[in-house]
Design a protein around this motif. Structure first.
Motif, PDB file in Angstrom:
ATOM      1  N   VAL A 124       0.842  -1.209   0.000  1.00  0.00           N
ATOM      2  CA  VAL A 124       0.000   0.000   0.000  1.00  0.00           C
ATOM      3  C   VAL A 124       0.868   1.247   0.000  1.00  0.00           C
ATOM      4  CG1 VAL A 124      -1.659   1.333   1.338  1.00  0.00           C
ATOM      5  CG2 VAL A 124      -1.958  -1.134   1.073  1.00  0.00           C
ATOM      6  N   ARG A 125       1.918   1.242   0.803  1.00  0.00           N
ATOM      7  CA  ARG A 125       2.782   2.426   0.867  1.00  0.00           C
ATOM      8  C   ARG A 125       3.460   2.679  -0.479  1.00  0.00           C
ATOM      9  NH1 ARG A 125       4.227   5.436   4.882  1.00  0.00           N
ATOM     10  NH2 ARG A 125       3.321   3.999   6.401  1.00  0.00           N
ATOM     11  N   GLY A 126       3.911   1.629  -1.125  1.00  0.00           N
ATOM     12  CA  GLY A 126       4.539   1.809  -2.428  1.00  0.00           C
ATOM     13  C   GLY A 126       3.550   2.180  -3.509  1.00  0.00           C
ATOM     14  N   ARG A 127       2.314   1.650  -3.398  1.00  0.00           N
ATOM     15  CA  ARG A 127       1.306   1.893  -4.425  1.00  0.00           C
ATOM     16  C   ARG A 127       0.748   3.311  -4.372  1.00  0.00           C
ATOM     17  NH1 ARG A 127      -0.204  -0.569  -9.219  1.00  0.00           N
ATOM     18  NH2 ARG A 127      -2.421  -0.205  -9.621  1.00  0.00           N
ATOM     19  N   LEU A 128       0.483   3.797  -3.163  1.00  0.00           N
ATOM     20  CA  LEU A 128      -0.169   5.097  -3.028  1.00  0.00           C
ATOM     21  C   LEU A 128       0.810   6.259  -3.063  1.00  0.00           C
ATOM     22  CD1 LEU A 128      -2.917   4.341  -0.351  1.00  0.00           C
ATOM     23  CD2 LEU A 128      -3.035   4.185  -2.844  1.00  0.00           C
ATOM     24  N   GLY A 129       2.044   6.050  -2.655  1.00  0.00           N
ATOM     25  CA  GLY A 129       3.078   7.071  -2.772  1.00  0.00           C
ATOM     26  C   GLY A 129       2.693   8.392  -2.137  1.00  0.00           C
ATOM     27  N   PRO A 130       2.734   9.500  -2.905  1.00  0.00           N
ATOM     28  CA  PRO A 130       2.477  10.830  -2.340  1.00  0.00           C
ATOM     29  C   PRO A 130       1.058  11.000  -1.811  1.00  0.00           C
ATOM     30  CG  PRO A 130       2.642  10.928  -4.747  1.00  0.00           C
ATOM     31  CD  PRO A 130       3.087   9.572  -4.331  1.00  0.00           C
ATOM     32  N   ARG A 131       0.086  10.275  -2.373  1.00  0.00           N
ATOM     33  CA  ARG A 131      -1.280  10.395  -1.862  1.00  0.00           C
ATOM     34  C   ARG A 131      -1.375   9.892  -0.428  1.00  0.00           C
ATOM     35  NH1 ARG A 131      -5.567   8.354  -6.367  1.00  0.00           N
ATOM     36  NH2 ARG A 131      -4.193   6.533  -6.433  1.00  0.00           N
ATOM     37  N   LEU A 132      -0.598   8.865  -0.120  1.00  0.00           N
ATOM     38  CA  LEU A 132      -0.599   8.342   1.240  1.00  0.00           C
ATOM     39  C   LEU A 132      -0.039   9.373   2.217  1.00  0.00           C
ATOM     40  CD1 LEU A 132      -0.921   6.099   3.320  1.00  0.00           C
ATOM     41  CD2 LEU A 132       1.330   5.243   2.642  1.00  0.00           C
ATOM     42  N   ALA A 133       1.050  10.032   1.829  1.00  0.00           N
ATOM     43  CA  ALA A 133       1.653  11.037   2.705  1.00  0.00           C
ATOM     44  C   ALA A 133       0.670  12.161   3.006  1.00  0.00           C
ATOM     45  CB  ALA A 133       2.924  11.594   2.056  1.00  0.00           C
ATOM     46  N   LYS A 134      -0.084  12.571   2.016  1.00  0.00           N
ATOM     47  CA  LYS A 134      -1.060  13.648   2.217  1.00  0.00           C
ATOM     48  C   LYS A 134      -2.161  13.213   3.174  1.00  0.00           C
ATOM     49  CE  LYS A 134      -4.044  16.827  -0.346  1.00  0.00           C
ATOM     50  NZ  LYS A 134      -4.521  17.241  -1.696  1.00  0.00           N
ATOM     51  N   ILE A 135      -2.643  11.979   3.009  1.00  0.00           N
ATOM     52  CA  ILE A 135      -3.705  11.480   3.886  1.00  0.00           C
ATOM     53  C   ILE A 135      -3.183  11.283   5.309  1.00  0.00           C
ATOM     54  CG2 ILE A 135      -5.166   9.479   4.342  1.00  0.00           C
ATOM     55  CD1 ILE A 135      -5.631   9.254   1.346  1.00  0.00           C
ATOM     56  N   GLU A 136      -1.975  10.776   5.455  1.00  0.00           N
ATOM     57  CA  GLU A 136      -1.390  10.604   6.792  1.00  0.00           C
ATOM     58  C   GLU A 136      -1.255  11.947   7.501  1.00  0.00           C
ATOM     59  OE1 GLU A 136       1.407   6.636   6.644  1.00  0.00           O
ATOM     60  OE2 GLU A 136       2.190   8.469   5.746  1.00  0.00           O
ATOM     61  N   LYS A 137      -0.861  12.965   6.749  1.00  0.00           N
ATOM     62  CA  LYS A 137      -0.726  14.296   7.349  1.00  0.00           C
ATOM     63  C   LYS A 137      -2.085  14.829   7.787  1.00  0.00           C
ATOM     64  CE  LYS A 137       0.941  18.966   6.335  1.00  0.00           C
ATOM     65  NZ  LYS A 137       1.555  19.865   5.299  1.00  0.00           N
ATOM     66  N   GLY A 138      -3.099  14.670   6.928  1.00  0.00           N
ATOM     67  CA  GLY A 138      -4.431  15.134   7.283  1.00  0.00           C
ATOM     68  C   GLY A 138      -5.002  14.380   8.470  1.00  0.00           C
ATOM     69  N   ALA A 139      -4.768  13.060   8.528  1.00  0.00           N
ATOM     70  CA  ALA A 139      -5.273  12.262   9.645  1.00  0.00           C
ATOM     71  C   ALA A 139      -4.598  12.660  10.952  1.00  0.00           C
ATOM     72  CB  ALA A 139      -5.052  10.777   9.369  1.00  0.00           C
ATOM     73  N   ALA A 140      -3.294  12.946  10.884  1.00  0.00           N
ATOM     74  CA  ALA A 140      -2.582  13.359  12.094  1.00  0.00           C
ATOM     75  C   ALA A 140      -3.059  14.729  12.571  1.00  0.00           C
ATOM     76  CB  ALA A 140      -1.078  13.388  11.828  1.00  0.00           C
ATOM     77  N   ARG A 141      -3.422  15.587  11.620  1.00  0.00           N
ATOM     78  CA  ARG A 141      -3.834  16.946  11.976  1.00  0.00           C
ATOM     79  C   ARG A 141      -5.279  17.003  12.472  1.00  0.00           C
ATOM     80  NH1 ARG A 141      -3.339  19.198   7.262  1.00  0.00           N
ATOM     81  NH2 ARG A 141      -5.556  19.059   6.779  1.00  0.00           N
ATOM     82  N   ASP A 142      -6.206  16.379  11.724  1.00  0.00           N
ATOM     83  CA  ASP A 142      -7.632  16.542  12.013  1.00  0.00           C
ATOM     84  C   ASP A 142      -8.338  15.260  12.436  1.00  0.00           C
ATOM     85  OD1 ASP A 142      -7.529  19.258  11.393  1.00  0.00           O
ATOM     86  OD2 ASP A 142      -7.815  18.867   9.265  1.00  0.00           O
ATOM     87  N   GLY A 143      -7.650  14.121  12.381  1.00  0.00           N
ATOM     88  CA  GLY A 143      -8.202  12.884  12.877  1.00  0.00           C
ATOM     89  C   GLY A 143      -9.524  12.492  12.251  1.00  0.00           C
ATOM     90  N   ALA A 144     -10.523  12.262  13.123  1.00  0.00           N
ATOM     91  CA  ALA A 144     -11.820  11.765  12.680  1.00  0.00           C
ATOM     92  C   ALA A 144     -12.507  12.741  11.738  1.00  0.00           C
ATOM     93  CB  ALA A 144     -12.705  11.502  13.893  1.00  0.00           C
ATOM     94  N   PHE A 145     -12.349  14.020  11.983  1.00  0.00           N
ATOM     95  CA  PHE A 145     -12.990  15.013  11.115  1.00  0.00           C
ATOM     96  C   PHE A 145     -12.448  14.924   9.692  1.00  0.00           C
ATOM     97  CE2 PHE A 145     -13.103  19.245   9.193  1.00  0.00           C
ATOM     98  CZ  PHE A 145     -14.468  19.485   9.217  1.00  0.00           C
ATOM     99  N   TYR A 146     -11.162  14.665   9.563  1.00  0.00           N
ATOM    100  CA  TYR A 146     -10.570  14.555   8.227  1.00  0.00           C
ATOM    101  C   TYR A 146     -11.154  13.359   7.481  1.00  0.00           C
ATOM    102  CZ  TYR A 146      -6.999  14.185   4.597  1.00  0.00           C
ATOM    103  OH  TYR A 146      -6.350  14.092   3.378  1.00  0.00           O
ATOM    104  N   LEU A 147     -11.276  12.215   8.167  1.00  0.00           N
ATOM    105  CA  LEU A 147     -11.876  11.049   7.526  1.00  0.00           C
ATOM    106  C   LEU A 147     -13.323  11.335   7.146  1.00  0.00           C
ATOM    107  CD1 LEU A 147     -12.004   8.099   6.658  1.00  0.00           C
ATOM    108  CD2 LEU A 147     -12.450   7.481   9.048  1.00  0.00           C
ATOM    109  N   PHE A 148     -14.062  11.966   8.042  1.00  0.00           N
ATOM    110  CA  PHE A 148     -15.465  12.272   7.756  1.00  0.00           C
ATOM    111  C   PHE A 148     -15.581  13.173   6.527  1.00  0.00           C
ATOM    112  CE2 PHE A 148     -19.393  14.698   8.277  1.00  0.00           C
ATOM    113  CZ  PHE A 148     -20.313  13.676   8.463  1.00  0.00           C
ATOM    114  N   SER A 149     -14.692  14.165   6.421  1.00  0.00           N
ATOM    115  CA  SER A 149     -14.757  15.075   5.272  1.00  0.00           C
ATOM    116  C   SER A 149     -14.442  14.338   3.975  1.00  0.00           C
ATOM    117  CB  SER A 149     -13.779  16.244   5.469  1.00  0.00           C
ATOM    118  OG  SER A 149     -12.434  15.803   5.459  1.00  0.00           O
ATOM    119  N   LEU A 150     -13.487  13.411   4.002  1.00  0.00           N
ATOM    120  CA  LEU A 150     -13.176  12.628   2.802  1.00  0.00           C
ATOM    121  C   LEU A 150     -14.332  11.717   2.411  1.00  0.00           C
ATOM    122  CD1 LEU A 150      -9.444  11.589   3.439  1.00  0.00           C
ATOM    123  CD2 LEU A 150     -10.288  13.366   1.904  1.00  0.00           C
ATOM    124  N   ARG A 151     -15.017  11.173   3.397  1.00  0.00           N
ATOM    125  CA  ARG A 151     -16.165  10.315   3.110  1.00  0.00           C
ATOM    126  C   ARG A 151     -17.333  11.127   2.546  1.00  0.00           C
ATOM    127  NH1 ARG A 151     -14.179   5.465   2.316  1.00  0.00           N
ATOM    128  NH2 ARG A 151     -13.743   4.258   4.171  1.00  0.00           N
TER     129      ARG A 151
END
Length: 704
Positions: free
Chosen positions: A109-136
Motif C-alpha cells: 500500500v505504501r509503495g502503491r499510493l506514494g504521495p497520496r498516502l503522505a497527504k492522507i497521513e498528514k491530514g489524519a494526524a492533523r484533524d483525525g476523525a474530522f478529516y476522515l469524515f470530510s473525505l467520506r
C-alpha cells in the motif's frame, strides 16, 4: 439461485446504458424491467443476500464497480432496502480493506499510493476523525484509496468503521435515490421525469452542498470559545515585512482594503538585508574575478587584484539602492499602514502590538525564518557567523578571511564558499552528506563540487563536525578525529521558521517545523493564513512572494472565492558558477514516488552560443511523463541556467508540453535555444522507426 447474480448485474447495466445513451425499443425496455422484477419477487431473500455479499467483496477488493452496483441495487431493491444494504455493505467492505492494508499489505500500500498516502497521513494526524469524515462526505479521493491509506494510520478500526458508516451515508442516499428512479423507468418518456431529473441534479449538487456544510462545521469548531467582533478595524493585518508580508500588503492595498503591516525587523526581511541581495552582490564581484582569470582561453590576458574594501562597500550600496522598493515610505504611499513592533494574536481576529489592539477580518502570518546553529559542543566559543551576521563581519575585515570554515553544503554554503574563494579567501566547506546539494540532481551537484575545487575550495564531504574549541586559535574536530584550524566560521546548515511568541499555541494553531496550512494557506483557524518561510515547504523568496499574494487574496475574498497555493510550479537556483536551476521534480524523485517517467538530457556542449562563449560545460535535463511530452521537472546546470529555466516554468504553469517549445521560434544564436534544442532531443527519441520507413518509401515514390 437459478440465475447467477453476475448475469443480473450485466443485464441491469445494459438496461441503464441503453436508457442513458441509446434509443431502445420501449416494449423491449419494459419486458427487460418486468423480467428482472419478476425474478426479484420470486426470490425475496436470495437477491438481497447475494447482492450484499457481492457488494462487500467488491468494496473489500477495491474493485471499481461500486457506483454501478449502487445504481443496480437501488434499481432492483428500491430506495429504503437498497440504502440499508448498500450503506452497511460499503462500510463493512471498507473496514475489511482497512484491516488488510494494516496487517497484511502495509509495504504494498505504501509503495502503491506514494504521495497520496503522505497527504492522507498528514491530514489524519492533523484533524483525525474530522478529516476522515470530510473525505467520506466529499469524494474527492477515491474511496478505495481512503480505505487502504487509513489502514496505515493510527486510527482505531472501530472508529474508522463508525465514521465511514456516517460519512458515506448522505452520498450513498443520493446515489441510491438516482438508482431507484432508474428502476422505475418503463418508457423513454421517463427519462425526463421530474423524479429522475431531480435525482441526477442531486448527484451534481451534493458535493457542493457537502463541501459548504463541512466548511461551516470546521469554522464552528475552530472558533468555539471565541466571540467574533461585530465589526473590524482592518480588512487585513500582515505580520512580517519580508517577501511574503510585503506582497500580501501590496495586494491588499491595490484592492483598496484597509491593511496594516506590522514589522519587527527591517523592511525587506532576510532577502534584502541578509540573503538574496547581499549574496548576489558578492557573487557579482566574484564572477568578475573568475571571468578575468579565465579570459586567457578567449585570447585576453588580465592581472587580477581584489580591492576588498570596494567589494564590501558595494554590497552595502546595492542594498541601499534596492531598499526604497521595500521601504516604509513606499508602502505608506501605497496606502499600507506600517507599524513597528512585535505582534501577538490574542484571538482569531485580534492582534496586539505593544499597548495597541487591532481587529481584522483576515490575518496573514509572514514571520519568516532564522538561521539554525546546531548544538555542537563548544560552538559558542568560536563566535559562529550566520547568513544574518556574515555581512557586517566581512565589512569589518581588512581583507578576505585567510582560513574560513563553512559548515553546510547547501545553496548558501556553496554560493558563499565559491564567491569568497574567487576573491582570495581560504575556504574549507564541510558537509555531513556524501555530496553537496543533496536534494538536487546528482550529476549537477558533482559539477558544482568540481567547480568549487577548481576555484580553491577544500571540500570535506561525508564529514561531521563533533566539537569546537579555541586555545591559541579556533579549531574544530571531525568525527574521523582530524582537526581543522580556522579564523572565521560560517554556519549554513539551514533555517527554521519563526514560530514562538506570536500566540499560536494559545489559539491551538499547529506549528511544528512550520505553521500547518491547507492548500489555500489557511491555518486551523480559517481566517488566519500563513505564507513564506514560516509556512514552507520551500524557503525561497519567489515562493514567499507567490504565497503572499495567495494568502492576501484568499483573506480578502473569503468566503466567496479561494485560490490554491500549490497550482504554480516554483523554480529555484543555486548561483554558483556553473549555475544550477531547477523546477519540478528530479528523476530520482519521480522514481521514489513511483511515477512512470522518461529523462531527456541535452548537453550544452551542443549549443552554438555556449561554444562561442567558451561555456559548453553543463546540460539541460528534462523529466517527462512516460510516453508524453508533459514536463514533470527540469534541471539545468551551466551558464545562465536560471534564465534558460524560465521558459520551462512558463510551459509547466500553463500545461504546455515540449512540443510547444519545439514549435516556438527562438533567437539564434542564443542561450534560450537550449530549451528548444532539448525539446528537439526529446522529439528525436520519440520518432517511430516505422513512420520513418514509410516516409522514405513515400519520398522514393514521389521521385518516380
Amino acid at each position: 439461485m437459478r440465475k447467477p447474480l453476475i448475469f443480473l448485474i450485466l443485464i441491469a447495466l445494459a438496461v441503464i446504458a441503453a436508457v442513458l445513451v441509446a434509443d431502445p425499443d420501449p416494449d423491449l425496455l419494459r419486458k427487460l424491467h418486468a423480467g428482472l422484477t419478476d425474478w426479484r419477487d420470486a426470490h425475496p431473500l436470495a437477491l438481497p443476500i447475494g447482492f450484499f455479499v457481492t457488494y462487500v467483496v467488491v468494496t473489500a477488493l477495491s474493485l471499481p464497480f461500486a457506483v454501478w452496483l449502487t445504481l443496480l441495487g437501488a434499481a432492483l431493491l428500491g430506495f429504503w432496502q437498497g440504502l440499508v444494504l448498500i450503506s452497511f455493505a460499503s462500510s463493512i467492505g471498507a473496514l475489511l480493506a482497512f484491516l488488510v492494508a494494516r496487517y497484511l499489505m502495509r509495504d504494498w500500500v505504501r509503495g502503491r499510493l506514494g504521495p497520496r498516502l503522505a497527504k492522507i497521513e498528514k491530514g489524519a494526524a492533523r484533524d483525525g476523525a474530522f478529516y476522515l469524515f470530510s473525505l467520506r462526505l466529499i469524494p474527492v479521493v477515491p474511496f478505495f484509496v481512503i480505505n487502504l491509506a487509513f489502514g496505515l494510520t493510527r486510527m482505531k478500526a472501530w472508529r474508522f468503521y463508525v465514521i465511514s458508516q456516517l460519512g458515506m451515508l448522505p452520498g450513498t442516499a443520493v446515489y441510491v435515490a438516482a438508482g431507484a428512479q432508474l428502476g422505475e423507468l418503463d418508457s423513454l418518456s421517463g427519462i425526463v421525469s421530474p423524479g429522475l431529473l431531480g435525482a441526477f441534479a442531486a448527484l451534481a449538487v451534493f458535493p457542493w452542498v457537502a463541501r459548504a456544510v463541512l466548511r461551516l462545521w470546521a469554522r464552528r469548531r475552530a472558533y468555539r470559545g471565541y466571540q467574533r467582533p461585530a465589526k473590524f478595524d482592518r480588512n487585513l493585518i500582515v505580520i512580517g515585512a519580508g517577501a511574503a508580508g510585503l506582497v500580501a500588503s501590496y495586494v491588499a492595498a491595490q484592492a483598496k482594503a484597509k491593511v496594516t503591516l506590522v514589522q519587527e525587523g527591517p523592511m525587506g526581511g532576510d532577502c534584502l538585508n541578509f540573503g538574496c541581495v547581499p549574496s548576489k552582490a558578492l557573487i557579482a564581484s566574484a564572477k568578475a574575478a573568475g571571468a578575468a582569470r579565465g579570459s586567457e582561453a578567449l585570447g585576453v590576458r588580465a592581472e587580477v587584484s581584489v580591492d576588498w574594501s570596494v567589494v564590501t562597500r558595494r554590497i552595502s550600496e546595492v542594498i541601499a539602492q534596492i531598499a526604497p522598493n521595500d521601504s516604509v515610505e513606499r508602502y505608506e504611499g501605497l496606502g499600507v499602514e506600517v507599524i513597528e513592533g512585535h505582534a501577538r494574536l490574542e484571538d482569531p481576529w485580534t492582534v496586539r502590538i505593544g499597548e495597541q489592539r487591532l481587529t481584522a477580518r483576515g490575518i496573514v502570518l509572514a514571520t519568516g525564518a532564522a538561521p539554525v546553529i546546531p548544538p555542537i559542543e563548544g560552538i559558542e566559543q568560536v563566535e559562529p557567523l550566520t547568513s544574518d551576521t556574515l555581512w557586517d563581519a566581512l565589512a569589518a575585515m581588512a581583507a578576505p578571511p585567510e582560513k574560513m570554515v563553512i559548515l553546510g553544503g547547501g545553496p548558501i554554503g556553496c554560493e558563499i564558499a565559491q564567491a569568497l574563494a574567487r576573491l582570495g579567501a581560504g575556504v574549507t566547506l564541510i558537509e555531513a552528506a556524501e555530496r553537496l546539494l543533496i536534494r538536487e540532481d546528482a550529476e549537477a551537484a558533482e559539477a558544482i563540487a568540481a567547480a568549487l575545487r577548481a576555484d580553491g575550495v577544500e571540500l570535506k564531504l561525508g564529514a561531521k563536525a563533533i566539537r569546537f574549541g579555541r586555545d591559541t586559535g579556533k579549531w574544530l574536530e571531525l568525527e574521523d578525529g582530524s582537526k581543522i584550524e580556522f579564523d572565521t566560521l560560517l554556519v549554513a546548515v539551514g533555517r527554521k521558521a519563526r514560530l514562538e511568541g506570536f500566540g499560536l499555541e494559545e489559539l491551538g494553531i499547529p506549528a511544528n517545523r512550520v505553521i500547518e496550512t491547507n492548500e489555500y494557506l489557511e491555518t486551523l483557524t480559517p481566517n488566519v493564513y500563513a505564507a513564506g518561510d514560516v509556512a514552507g515547504p520551500m524557503q525561497l523568496t519567489n515562493a514567499a512572494g507567490h504565497q503572499g499574494w495567495i494568502a492576501a487574496a484568499n483573506a480578502l475574498a473569503a468566503p466567496f472565492w479561494r485560490f490554491k497555493a500549490h497550482a504554480a510550479p516554483i523554480p529555484h537556483a543555486v548561483f554558483t558558477a556553473p549555475e544550477l536551476a531547477r523546477v519540478g521534480m528530479t528523476a530520482s524523485e519521480a522514481e521514489a514516488e513511483g511515477i512512470a517517467h522518461e529523462v531527456t538530457t541535452y548537453p550544452l556542449g551542443d549549443l552554438d552560443r555556449a561554444l562561442a562563449e567558451g561555456a559548453g560545460e553543463g546540460f539541460v535535463r528534462i523529466v517527462t511523463a512516460k510516453g508524453s511530452d508533459k514536463i514533470l521537472g527540469v534541471t539545468i546546470c551551466g551558464a545562465h541556467a536560471a534564465e534558460v529555466l524560465a521558459e520551462f516554468v512558463l510551459a509547466m504553469r500553463h500545461g504546455l508540453g515540449l512540443g510547444k517549445i519545439l514549435a516556438t521560434p527562438h533567437v539564434y544564436p542564443s542561450w534560450s535555444e537550449a530549451a528548444k534544442n532539448a525539446a528537439g532531443r526529446w522529439r528525436q527519441a520519440h520518432v517511430n522507426p516505422r513512420t520513418l520507413r514509410l516516409a522514405e518509401r513515400f519520398m522514393a515514390w514521389r521521385r518516380g
